[in-house]
Design a protein around this motif. Structure first.
Motif, PDB file in Angstrom:
ATOM      1  N   GLU A 155       0.896  -1.215  -0.066  1.00 35.66           N
ATOM      2  CA  GLU A 155      -0.088  -0.011  -0.028  1.00 35.66           C
ATOM      3  C   GLU A 155       0.935   1.309   0.028  1.00 35.66           C
ATOM      4  O   GLU A 155       1.972   1.226   0.703  1.00 35.66           O
ATOM      5  CB  GLU A 155      -0.782   0.032   1.319  1.00 35.66           C
ATOM      6  CG  GLU A 155      -1.863  -1.160   1.083  1.00 35.66           C
ATOM      7  CD  GLU A 155      -2.549  -1.130   2.758  1.00 35.66           C
ATOM      8  OE1 GLU A 155      -3.548  -0.836   2.799  1.00 35.66           O
ATOM      9  OE2 GLU A 155      -1.914  -1.806   3.474  1.00 35.66           O
ATOM     10  N   PHE A 161       0.737   5.489   0.547  1.00 37.59           N
ATOM     11  CA  PHE A 161       0.183   6.524   1.419  1.00 37.59           C
ATOM     12  C   PHE A 161       0.755   7.859   1.064  1.00 37.59           C
ATOM     13  O   PHE A 161       2.082   8.025   0.970  1.00 37.59           O
ATOM     14  CB  PHE A 161       0.028   6.287   2.845  1.00 37.59           C
ATOM     15  CG  PHE A 161      -0.579   5.074   3.282  1.00 37.59           C
ATOM     16  CD1 PHE A 161      -2.161   5.453   3.786  1.00 37.59           C
ATOM     17  CD2 PHE A 161       0.011   4.010   3.234  1.00 37.59           C
ATOM     18  CE1 PHE A 161      -2.477   4.040   4.117  1.00 37.59           C
ATOM     19  CE2 PHE A 161      -0.811   2.570   3.610  1.00 37.59           C
ATOM     20  CZ  PHE A 161      -2.199   2.958   4.202  1.00 37.59           C
ATOM     21  N   ASN A 162       0.129   8.879   0.828  1.00 32.21           N
ATOM     22  CA  ASN A 162       0.760  10.155   0.673  1.00 32.21           C
ATOM     23  C   ASN A 162       0.755  10.923   2.205  1.00 32.21           C
ATOM     24  O   ASN A 162       0.422  10.152   3.030  1.00 32.21           O
ATOM     25  CB  ASN A 162      -0.077  11.132  -0.064  1.00 32.21           C
ATOM     26  CG  ASN A 162      -1.607  11.617   0.265  1.00 32.21           C
ATOM     27  OD1 ASN A 162      -1.674  11.118   1.521  1.00 32.21           O
ATOM     28  ND2 ASN A 162      -2.459  12.091  -0.591  1.00 32.21           N
ATOM     29  N   LEU A 163       1.466  11.895   2.239  1.00 28.59           N
ATOM     30  CA  LEU A 163       2.032  12.353   3.452  1.00 28.59           C
ATOM     31  C   LEU A 163       0.595  12.841   4.138  1.00 28.59           C
ATOM     32  O   LEU A 163       0.591  13.079   5.495  1.00 28.59           O
ATOM     33  CB  LEU A 163       2.571  13.542   3.436  1.00 28.59           C
ATOM     34  CG  LEU A 163       4.031  13.277   3.464  1.00 28.59           C
ATOM     35  CD1 LEU A 163       5.260  14.682   3.641  1.00 28.59           C
ATOM     36  CD2 LEU A 163       4.453  12.371   4.699  1.00 28.59           C
ATOM     37  N   ALA A 164      -0.656  13.119   3.537  1.00 31.74           N
ATOM     38  CA  ALA A 164      -1.859  13.510   4.404  1.00 31.74           C
ATOM     39  C   ALA A 164      -2.582  12.303   4.793  1.00 31.74           C
ATOM     40  O   ALA A 164      -3.425  12.355   5.810  1.00 31.74           O
ATOM     41  CB  ALA A 164      -2.820  14.085   3.245  1.00 31.74           C
ATOM     42  N   GLY A 165      -1.879  11.030   4.563  1.00 33.65           N
ATOM     43  CA  GLY A 165      -2.562   9.784   5.002  1.00 33.65           C
ATOM     44  C   GLY A 165      -3.530   9.209   4.121  1.00 33.65           C
ATOM     45  O   GLY A 165      -4.072   8.216   4.734  1.00 33.65           O
ATOM     46  N   ALA A 166      -3.716   9.753   2.890  1.00 32.61           N
ATOM     47  CA  ALA A 166      -4.833   8.973   2.069  1.00 32.61           C
ATOM     48  C   ALA A 166      -4.060   7.836   1.280  1.00 32.61           C
ATOM     49  O   ALA A 166      -3.068   8.125   1.015  1.00 32.61           O
ATOM     50  CB  ALA A 166      -5.235  10.158   1.062  1.00 32.61           C
ATOM     51  N   ARG A 167      -4.603   6.664   1.326  1.00 40.67           N
ATOM     52  CA  ARG A 167      -4.261   5.553   0.731  1.00 40.67           C
ATOM     53  C   ARG A 167      -4.075   5.667  -0.929  1.00 40.67           C
ATOM     54  O   ARG A 167      -5.359   6.013  -1.447  1.00 40.67           O
ATOM     55  CB  ARG A 167      -4.641   4.367   1.166  1.00 40.67           C
ATOM     56  CG  ARG A 167      -4.076   3.015   0.348  1.00 40.67           C
ATOM     57  CD  ARG A 167      -4.588   1.731   1.152  1.00 40.67           C
ATOM     58  NE  ARG A 167      -5.944   1.509   0.686  1.00 40.67           N
ATOM     59  CZ  ARG A 167      -6.655   0.683   1.553  1.00 40.67           C
ATOM     60  NH1 ARG A 167      -5.984   0.026   2.453  1.00 40.67           N
ATOM     61  NH2 ARG A 167      -7.802   0.614   1.264  1.00 40.67           N
ATOM     62  N   VAL A 168      -3.314   6.001  -1.840  1.00 47.32           N
ATOM     63  CA  VAL A 168      -3.439   6.000  -3.103  1.00 47.32           C
ATOM     64  C   VAL A 168      -3.249   5.040  -4.055  1.00 47.32           C
ATOM     65  O   VAL A 168      -3.673   5.218  -5.142  1.00 47.32           O
ATOM     66  CB  VAL A 168      -2.680   7.222  -3.371  1.00 47.32           C
ATOM     67  CG1 VAL A 168      -2.744   8.482  -2.715  1.00 47.32           C
ATOM     68  CG2 VAL A 168      -0.769   6.652  -3.049  1.00 47.32           C
ATOM     69  N   ARG A 227      -4.035   7.966 -12.383  1.00 48.29           N
ATOM     70  CA  ARG A 227      -3.467   9.201 -12.352  1.00 48.29           C
ATOM     71  C   ARG A 227      -2.193   9.151 -12.113  1.00 48.29           C
ATOM     72  O   ARG A 227      -1.733   8.865 -11.000  1.00 48.29           O
ATOM     73  CB  ARG A 227      -4.389  10.153 -11.881  1.00 48.29           C
ATOM     74  CG  ARG A 227      -5.942  10.488 -12.160  1.00 48.29           C
ATOM     75  CD  ARG A 227      -6.703  11.345 -11.399  1.00 48.29           C
ATOM     76  NE  ARG A 227      -6.660  10.539  -9.985  1.00 48.29           N
ATOM     77  CZ  ARG A 227      -7.648  10.993  -9.357  1.00 48.29           C
ATOM     78  NH1 ARG A 227      -8.526  11.696  -9.392  1.00 48.29           N
ATOM     79  NH2 ARG A 227      -7.703  10.536  -7.859  1.00 48.29           N
ATOM     80  N   ILE A 233       6.672  12.917  -1.645  1.00 49.06           N
ATOM     81  CA  ILE A 233       7.159  11.947  -0.478  1.00 49.06           C
ATOM     82  C   ILE A 233       5.818  11.111  -0.264  1.00 49.06           C
ATOM     83  O   ILE A 233       4.820  11.521   0.126  1.00 49.06           O
ATOM     84  CB  ILE A 233       7.643  12.365   0.999  1.00 49.06           C
ATOM     85  CG1 ILE A 233       8.833  13.478   0.496  1.00 49.06           C
ATOM     86  CG2 ILE A 233       8.058  11.185   1.789  1.00 49.06           C
ATOM     87  CD1 ILE A 233      10.007  12.741  -0.197  1.00 49.06           C
ATOM     88  N   LEU A 262       4.600   7.131   1.831  1.00 43.54           N
ATOM     89  CA  LEU A 262       5.212   5.984   2.598  1.00 43.54           C
ATOM     90  C   LEU A 262       4.487   4.509   2.064  1.00 43.54           C
ATOM     91  O   LEU A 262       3.338   4.631   1.337  1.00 43.54           O
ATOM     92  CB  LEU A 262       4.475   6.127   3.963  1.00 43.54           C
ATOM     93  CG  LEU A 262       5.230   5.521   5.044  1.00 43.54           C
ATOM     94  CD1 LEU A 262       6.318   6.070   5.543  1.00 43.54           C
ATOM     95  CD2 LEU A 262       4.273   5.065   6.138  1.00 43.54           C
ATOM     96  N   ILE A 301       3.800   0.415   2.855  1.00 46.57           N
ATOM     97  CA  ILE A 301       3.754  -0.314   3.664  1.00 46.57           C
ATOM     98  C   ILE A 301       3.503  -1.751   3.217  1.00 46.57           C
ATOM     99  O   ILE A 301       2.690  -1.995   2.271  1.00 46.57           O
ATOM    100  CB  ILE A 301       2.440  -0.253   4.599  1.00 46.57           C
ATOM    101  CG1 ILE A 301       2.671   1.010   5.620  1.00 46.57           C
ATOM    102  CG2 ILE A 301       2.120  -1.542   5.693  1.00 46.57           C
ATOM    103  CD1 ILE A 301       1.466   1.201   6.639  1.00 46.57           C
TER     104      ILE A 301
END
Lengths: 298, 451
Positions: free
Chosen positions: B390, B392-399, B421, B427, B429, B431
C-alpha cells in the motif's frame, strides 16, 4: 445548553478531480496542536494564529496581536514547523495574518532501476500565506487569503498557489463560517504537466457557552475527489488556565488516520497571554503525530 | 569472494542420451526437451503443409517440440489467413502426443519493413492479432492479454526499428518471455545482453526459422539451432508454462545432432525465475551434459559482464558458484562452449536483493520514481503466501494498493494512483504486509516521486 443552537448551512459541492494534486498539501498539513486535535475542525475552532489564518473571515473577530510557533513530529521521519502572527490593522480596518511553514521530508536512499544505491536524496517544502478579514456590517464579516507551497526535490521544485475566500457570521455566542478553499491555478504552476486543484468547500458552526468554558464546533467538509465528511470538535476548560481538546473526523479516505484527535493547552493570563499547547493523533500503521506550540497574545 | 566447486561425474554413470529426455541430468525437478519454436509452411511463406512439417520434426529431426509460426501481416502478401490459423491450431492439437511430441501453433507478428517494429512470435493464442504495422505498444498490450509466451525474433538493429531499439516499457515487461539468441546461423547475443541490460526479463531461445522442408534439421556453418525446454512433462500446457517461465536455453549443436543440456539454478530456483532474497551469499548451480562433446569453457555472466569462468574439458559438468549478491537487482546466465563448436546460453536467473541495513525496510527501484514507475522491493518472509503493498501520501490518504500471490517477487508500481492518474511529486510511505501460515510481517519504507 440552550445557548448551543447549531446552525445548518447547506453547502453546494463543487467537484472536479485530483484530490492528491493539492497545490497546498504542505500548507494544509497540520503543524499546530489544535490543528492536529481538531483536524479540519480547526477552521471553526481556531485558537492560535495559524488556525485563524486558515479561516480568514474569522480574523475579523481577532482584536489582539499574537505570535505563535509550532513544531510537529510526523510519521515517516518527517518534521514540520510553522510561525504565524496576527495583527489588527486598525479599529475598523480588520485584521491581517501572515504565516510561514517548513517541512523537512527526510532523506531517502536513491536507487537506480536495478537497485544500485546512488546515495541520498532529500526533500523539503516551504509554505506561507497572507490573510485578511474584516467586518462588513452587523455580525457579518468577510475574508480572503493567498497561500503558496513550494516542494523542493532534487533538481526540481513544484510551486503551488491557492486562494481562500469566506464569510463569517457572529451572533453572541454563536458563529458560522462558509469557506471556499484551495481555489487557484493548476498545480504545479511551474511544470508542464499540471493537475486541477482539488478545491474544498467548508461550512461550519461554533458555539461557546458556560462562560466560554466549553466550546463546540460542527463542520461539513467537502473536497473535490473525496467524499464529504463531518467534523466535530469540543473544547473544555475544567479548571482555569487548562483546556482539553477533542476532535472527531468522519473522513474515510484516510483509513489509517484515527477519527479522534486530542490535545491540551495551558495558558497564563495577564498583560500578555502565554500558551503552551500539545496535540496528538494516531495514524495507525503509519505512525503517530504529535505537535507542540508556544504562543503569545498581546 | 567466490568459492568455486567443480564437480565431475562419470559420463557413463549418467546414461546420457541427448535425444532422449535426460532424467539423469543433475538439475532436479524438470526434464529437458528439445524444440524448434520458429518455422513456417506454405500457410505463409514456407513450404508444404503443417501436418507434414510437424511429422517431419517428430520423425526425421527427432525433436520433442515443433512450433509453426506463420507470418501475420494483416492479410498482406504471404500472411496467414484466419481460417488457416484455426486449421493450424487444429492440426497442432491433433498431432500433439503427450509424452512423445508437442506441436505448437503460432504466429509471427509484425514487419521488418521500413515502418515495422520487428518480428515477434507468440504461440497458441486463440486468434490472430489485428495487424497494425507500427503499433508496437498495441502489440505488447495484446500479447499481455493473451497470457501466452512470446518472443523477440532475430532482434537486430538492421531490422526496422528493432522494437524501438528494444526500449524497455516496464508496463509491458510481461508481454515477452523469450528472445532469440540464435536464429538459424546468426547470433544475437549482443541483443540478448542489451535487452537484459535495458530491463527486459527474457529467456534464451535458439531456432531455425525454417522456410523449406527442414523443420528441426536446418543446419548452417555455426551448427543447428534448437531451444532446450525444461518442463515437468512433455505436454502442451507444461511446455507453454516452461516457455512463459523462461525455463529454457539456447543451443547451437555442433557437430550436427550433438544436442546437449544446460541449466542454471540460483538459490535452488530455476533460471527464468525472478525472486527476492535477503542479503547474503548466493549459490549458483550450473549443470551441463552432452553424450560425447566436451565442454571446453563455461562463462558466468553477471549483469551483462563475465563474472567467472571455468574450463572443465568434460562432457558432464556440475559447476557450483557462491558469491555475495550485492544489494539490487541482478541477472545471471551461463554461456557454454564445446570443443566441437557447439554453444549454449541459459536463460537468466533474476535475483533481487533487498537492502540489508534494516530487516523491515521497503524501498523502490528506482528512487526517485518517475514516469516509468518502480518496483517495490522488500526483505521476503520465509513461508509467506500473500503480499500486500500500500502507498500513502503524507496526508494519510491511501493512493494505491496491490495484492500479490507471489511472495518471492518484487511488486511493480506504475507510479499512478488507484484511478490511474500519475501521482504528483512528493514523499510517499509504503507499507508491505507479508502473510504466511505462521506469522505476518509488516515492513515500511518511504519513497519519492519526482517527474
Amino acid at each position: 445548553m440552550k445557548r448551543f443552537v447549531p446552525l445548518l448551512l447547506v453547502a453546494t459541492m463543487c467537484a472536479t478531480a485530483g484530490a492528491q494534486n493539492s497545490a497546498v498539501l504542505y500548507w494544509n498539513l497540520p503543524t499546530t496542536p489544535s490543528q492536529l486535535a481538531y483536524g479540519a475542525g480547526t477552521l471553526v475552532m481556531a485558537g492560535e494564529p495559524q488556525g485563524s489564518a486558515a479561516n480568514p473571515a474569522s480574523l475579523a473577530d481577532v482584536k489582539w496581536r499574537s505570535l505563535a510557533t509550532a513544531g510537529v513530529q510526523w510519521w515517516g521521519g518527517v518534521f514540520g514547523g510553522s510561525v504565524a502572527a496576527t495583527l489588527p490593522v486598525g479599529k475598523r480596518s480588520g485584521t491581517a495574518a501572515v504565516t510561514a511553514g517548513y517541512w523537512g521530508l527526510g532523506a531517502i536512499t536513491a536507487y537506480d532501476e536495478r537497485g544500485n544505491p546512488l546515495g541520498s536524496v532529500s526533500a523539503q517544502a516551504v509554505c506561507g500565506g497572507v490573510h485578511y478579514g474584516r467586518r462588513l456590517f452587523g455580525g457579518l464579516s468577510a475574508g480572503a487569503g493567498a497561500v503558496f507551497s513550494n516542494l523542493v526535490l532534487p533538481q526540481r521544485s513544484d510551486l503551488g498557489l491557492a486562494f481562500t475566500a469566506g464569510m463569517h457570521y457572529r451572533w453572541r455566542f454563536l458563529s458560522a463560517s462558509l469557506l471556499a478553499r484551495d481555489l487557484g491555478p493548476k498545480y504545479p504552476v511551474n511544470a508542464a504537466g499540471r493537475g486541477k486543484l482539488p478545491s474544498a468547500l467548508t461550512a461550519g458552526v461554533r458555539s461557546s457557552f458556560w462562560g466560554e468554558r466549553i466550546a463546540a464546533g460542527l463542520q461539513l467538509e467537502a473536497r473535490d475527489g473525496e467524499r464529504p465528511y463531518p467534523v466535530a470538535a469540543l473544547e473544555a476548560a475544567p479548571v482555569p488556565l487548562v483546556t482539553a481538546r477533542l476532535g472527531y473526523s468522519g473522513e474515510r479516505d484516510r483509513p489509517e488516520m484515527s477519527p479522534l484527535g486530542a490535545g491540551i493547552a495551558v495558558r497564563t493570563t495577564g498583560r500578555q497571554d502565554f500558551a503552551v499547547e500539545y496535540g496528538y493523533r494516531s495514524y495507525g500503521r503509519l505512525g503517530r503525530v504529535q505537535a507542540l506550540s508556544l504562543g503569545i497574545r498581546f | 569472494m567466490k568459492r568455486i566447486v567443480l564437480l565431475v561425474a562419470a559420463p557413463a554413470a549418467l546414461m546420457l542420451a541427448a535425444g532422449n529426455p535426460a532424467s539423469a541430468h543433475p538439475a532436479p525437478g524438470y526434464r529437458c526437451f528439445f524444440g524448434n519454436l520458429h518455422a513456417h509452411t506454405r500457410y505463409s511463406d514456407g513450404e508444404s503443409t503443417p501436418d507434414t512439417a510437424y511429422a517431419y520434426a517428430r520423425d526425421v529431426a527427432g525433436i520433442h517440440i515443433q512450433a509453426l509460426t506463420e507470418h501475420n501481416n494483416g492479410g498482406i502478401g504471404y500472411s496467414i489467413t484466419p481460417a488457416n490459423y484455426q486449421n493450424l491450431l487444429l492440426v497442432a492439437d491433433t498431432i500433439t502426443s503427450p509424452g512423445r511430441f508437442v506441436a505448437l501453433a503460432g504466429q509471427e507478428l509484425g514487419s521488418i519493413g521500413s515502418s515495422g517494429f520487428g518480428h515477434l512470435n507468440v504461440w497458441e493464442t486463440p486468434g490472430l492479432w489485428a495487424y497494425n504495422n507500427s503499433d508496437l505498444l498495441g502489440c505488447y498490450s495484446w500479447l499481455m492479454a493473451q497470457r501466452q509466451p512470446a518472443m523477440f525474433n532475430h532482434p537486430d538493429s538492421n531490422w526496422a526499428s528493432n522494437f524501438n531499439d528494444l526500449y524497455f516499457y516496464p508496463d509491458y515487461d510481461d508481454a515477452i518471455s523469450l528472445l532469440e539468441v540464435v536464429n538459424h546461423n546468426t547470433l544475437y547475443e549482443n541483443s540478448y545482453l542489451r535487452a537484459l541490460a535495458k530491463g527486459w526479463h527474457v529467456g534464451a531461445s535458439a531456432n531455425q526459422d525454417n522456410h523449406s522442408r527442414t523443420w528441426g534439421t536446418r543446419t548452417g556453418s555455426a551448427g543447428t539451432a534448437l531451444t532446450g525446454v525444461w518442463a515437468d512433462t512433455l505436454t502442451k500446457p507444461a511446455v507453454l508454462e516452461a516457455l512463459r517461465s523462461r525455463r529454457t536455453f539456447a543451443m547451437l549443436c555442433k557437430p550436427i545432432g550433438e544436442k546437449f543440456q544446460l541449466s542454471l539454478t540460483a538459490d535452488g530456483r530455476w533460471m527464468g525465475e525472478r525472486y527476492l532474497r535477503q542479503p547474503g551469499r548466493c549459490t549458483l548451480q550450473v549443470t551441463a551434459s552432452s553424450p560425447d562433446s566436451i565442454f571446453s569453457k563455461l562463462y558466468l555472466y553477471r549483469d551483462g559482464v563475465i563474472a567467472d569462468s571455468t574450463m572443465p574439458n568434460l562432457n558432464v559438468v556440475s559447476w557450483r558458484i557462491e558469491l555475495d549478491a550485492g544489494i539490487g537487482s541482478h541477472y545471471y546466465f551461463v554461456k557454454a562452449l564445446q570443443r566441437g563448436g557447439g554453444r549454449g546460453w541459459t536463460s537468466p536467473a533474476f535475483v533481487e536483493v533487498a537492502p540489508k541495513r534494516d530487516d523491515d525496510l521497503v524501498v523502490t527501484w528506482p528512487t526517485p520514481v518517475a514516469d516509468q514507475g518502480a518496483r517495490i522491493a522488500f526483505t521476503p518472509l520465509d513461508g509467506a503466501t500473500r503480499v500486500t503493498a500500500e502507498i500513502f501520501n503524507l496526508a494519510g490518504a491511501r493512493v494505491w494498493r496491490a495484492v500479490s500471490a507471489d511472495p518471492a517477487a518484487s511488486i511493480r508500481w506504475d507510479g499512478r494512483d488507484a484511478q490511474g492518474r500519475p501521482m504528483p511529486n512528493g514523499i510517499y510511505l509504503i507499507i508491505v504486509e507479508q502473510a504466511g501460515p505462521a506469522q505476518t510481517k509488516t515492513s515500511k519504507g518511504k519513497t519519492m516521486v519526482s517527474r
